[in-house]
Design a protein around this motif. Structure first.
Motif, PDB file in Angstrom:
ATOM      1  N   HIS A 115       0.803  -1.219   0.000  1.00  0.00           N
ATOM      2  CA  HIS A 115       0.000   0.000   0.000  1.00  0.00           C
ATOM      3  C   HIS A 115       0.839   1.273   0.000  1.00  0.00           C
ATOM      4  CE1 HIS A 115      -3.711  -2.229   0.445  1.00  0.00           C
ATOM      5  NE2 HIS A 115      -3.186  -2.905   1.449  1.00  0.00           N
ATOM      6  N   GLY A 116       2.128   1.170  -0.289  1.00  0.00           N
ATOM      7  CA  GLY A 116       2.970   2.354  -0.421  1.00  0.00           C
ATOM      8  C   GLY A 116       3.677   2.778   0.845  1.00  0.00           C
ATOM      9  N   ILE A 119      -0.818   3.489  -5.519  1.00  0.00           N
ATOM     10  CA  ILE A 119      -1.931   2.553  -5.384  1.00  0.00           C
ATOM     11  C   ILE A 119      -1.408   1.167  -5.737  1.00  0.00           C
ATOM     12  CG2 ILE A 119      -4.240   1.973  -6.181  1.00  0.00           C
ATOM     13  CD1 ILE A 119      -4.546   4.903  -7.035  1.00  0.00           C
ATOM     14  N   ALA A 120      -1.270   0.311  -4.765  1.00  0.00           N
ATOM     15  CA  ALA A 120      -0.890  -1.086  -4.980  1.00  0.00           C
ATOM     16  C   ALA A 120       0.435  -1.220  -5.714  1.00  0.00           C
ATOM     17  CB  ALA A 120      -1.989  -1.830  -5.725  1.00  0.00           C
ATOM     18  N   ILE A 121       1.537  -1.238  -4.977  1.00  0.00           N
ATOM     19  CA  ILE A 121       2.861  -1.436  -5.572  1.00  0.00           C
ATOM     20  C   ILE A 121       2.980  -2.881  -6.056  1.00  0.00           C
ATOM     21  CG2 ILE A 121       5.328  -1.546  -5.076  1.00  0.00           C
ATOM     22  CD1 ILE A 121       4.987   0.833  -3.254  1.00  0.00           C
ATOM     23  N   ARG A 122       3.434  -3.048  -7.295  1.00  0.00           N
ATOM     24  CA  ARG A 122       3.525  -4.376  -7.907  1.00  0.00           C
ATOM     25  C   ARG A 122       4.949  -4.898  -7.985  1.00  0.00           C
ATOM     26  NH1 ARG A 122      -1.467  -6.327  -7.296  1.00  0.00           N
ATOM     27  NH2 ARG A 122      -3.029  -5.205  -8.504  1.00  0.00           N
ATOM     28  N   ASP A 123       5.857  -4.115  -8.548  1.00  0.00           N
ATOM     29  CA  ASP A 123       7.237  -4.555  -8.732  1.00  0.00           C
ATOM     30  C   ASP A 123       8.149  -3.417  -8.317  1.00  0.00           C
ATOM     31  OD1 ASP A 123       9.382  -6.180  -9.464  1.00  0.00           O
ATOM     32  OD2 ASP A 123       9.381  -5.486 -11.541  1.00  0.00           O
ATOM     33  N   THR A 124       9.272  -3.738  -7.679  1.00  0.00           N
ATOM     34  CA  THR A 124      10.218  -2.720  -7.230  1.00  0.00           C
ATOM     35  C   THR A 124      11.610  -3.056  -7.731  1.00  0.00           C
ATOM     36  OG1 THR A 124      10.562  -3.920  -5.146  1.00  0.00           O
ATOM     37  CG2 THR A 124       8.927  -2.144  -5.138  1.00  0.00           C
ATOM     38  N   HIS A 131      -0.664  -0.284  -9.576  1.00  0.00           N
ATOM     39  CA  HIS A 131      -1.983  -0.660 -10.078  1.00  0.00           C
ATOM     40  C   HIS A 131      -2.640   0.591 -10.666  1.00  0.00           C
ATOM     41  CE1 HIS A 131      -5.973  -2.919  -9.227  1.00  0.00           C
ATOM     42  NE2 HIS A 131      -6.246  -1.863  -9.957  1.00  0.00           N
ATOM     43  N   ASP A 132      -2.551   0.745 -11.984  1.00  0.00           N
ATOM     44  CA  ASP A 132      -3.228   1.813 -12.720  1.00  0.00           C
ATOM     45  C   ASP A 132      -2.762   3.216 -12.336  1.00  0.00           C
ATOM     46  OD1 ASP A 132      -4.920   2.272 -14.850  1.00  0.00           O
ATOM     47  OD2 ASP A 132      -6.673   2.657 -13.608  1.00  0.00           O
TER      48      ASP A 132
END
Length: 204
Positions: free
Chosen positions: A43-44, A67-72, A84-85
């Protein structure tokens, strides 16, 4: 260890290690220094911990507007992450206790794995089988889609020199199963990616 893509055999000698539990942290690690650990969460949340063999303690925290971290990914002293978007964010970690946003690429869609080389970014879709998209960008946050290639549900993605390696699931079945395949594409000209190899990797 032997790869069916590159037929070389590597002898890896085990190295005994002793692990000691020193504490819990939030999120997943993005940077591990000799006495400091940085994590981010879905969630950041951005967290900095100090640690030693006696324990671990949080010394700083911040909320990244994502909004919704996916890959770092960490590149030099910058933290990159897909969302996410809400595109891809880039933060400076020159002062790890006080991360600063450098720029934001407002690429639409549910982004997943991504790879970087120079001013070229290749991005995949999260939980979606789709072509990979190639973007050129600058540090002012401007970007342009310049190419598409492949069609995968991407599990991993990385540049290796002038090539990009995709680990993912394609659109076809082998013996009734959807395989994990390695796809290798030439990226000398980012406008024209071309397939060099694609095949199942049963040991992945």
């Amino acid at each position: 260890l032997q790869s069916s893509i590159f037929p070389r055999i590597y002898m890896i000698k085990p190295t005994p290690k002793q692990f000691k539990f020193v504490g819990n942290v939030e999120g997943w690690s993005v940077r591990f220094d000799s006495d400091m650990l940085i994590t981010v969460d879905y969630h950041g949340g951005y967290h900095v911990y100090s640690y030693n063999d006696q324990g671990i303690s949080e010394i700083a925290t911040a909320q990244i507007p994502a909004i919704a971290i996916r890959d770092t990914q960490i590149h030099d002293n910058t933290l990159w992450f897909s969302t996410h978007d809400d595109g891809i964010y880039v933060y400076s970690l020159e002062d790890p206790l006080n991360p600063q946003q450098i720029f934001h690429l407002e690429i639409p869609g549910y982004l997943g794995k991504f790879a970087l080389k120079d001013r070229i970014l290749v991005a995949s879709r999260f939980f979606d089988r789709a072509p990979l998209r190639v973007y050129s960008y600058n540090t002012s946050g401007e970007y342009q889609e310049i190419a598409q290639f492949g069609n995968y549900y991407v599990e991993d993605l990385a540049f290796m020199g002038n090539f990009i390696v995709v680990v993912g699931r394609p659109t076809y079945y082998i013996n009734g199963l959807l395989p994990v395949v390695f796809g290798i594409y030439g990226m000398e000209d980012p406008l024209n990616p071309y397939l060099i190899y694609e095949g199942p990797e049963p040991e992945y």
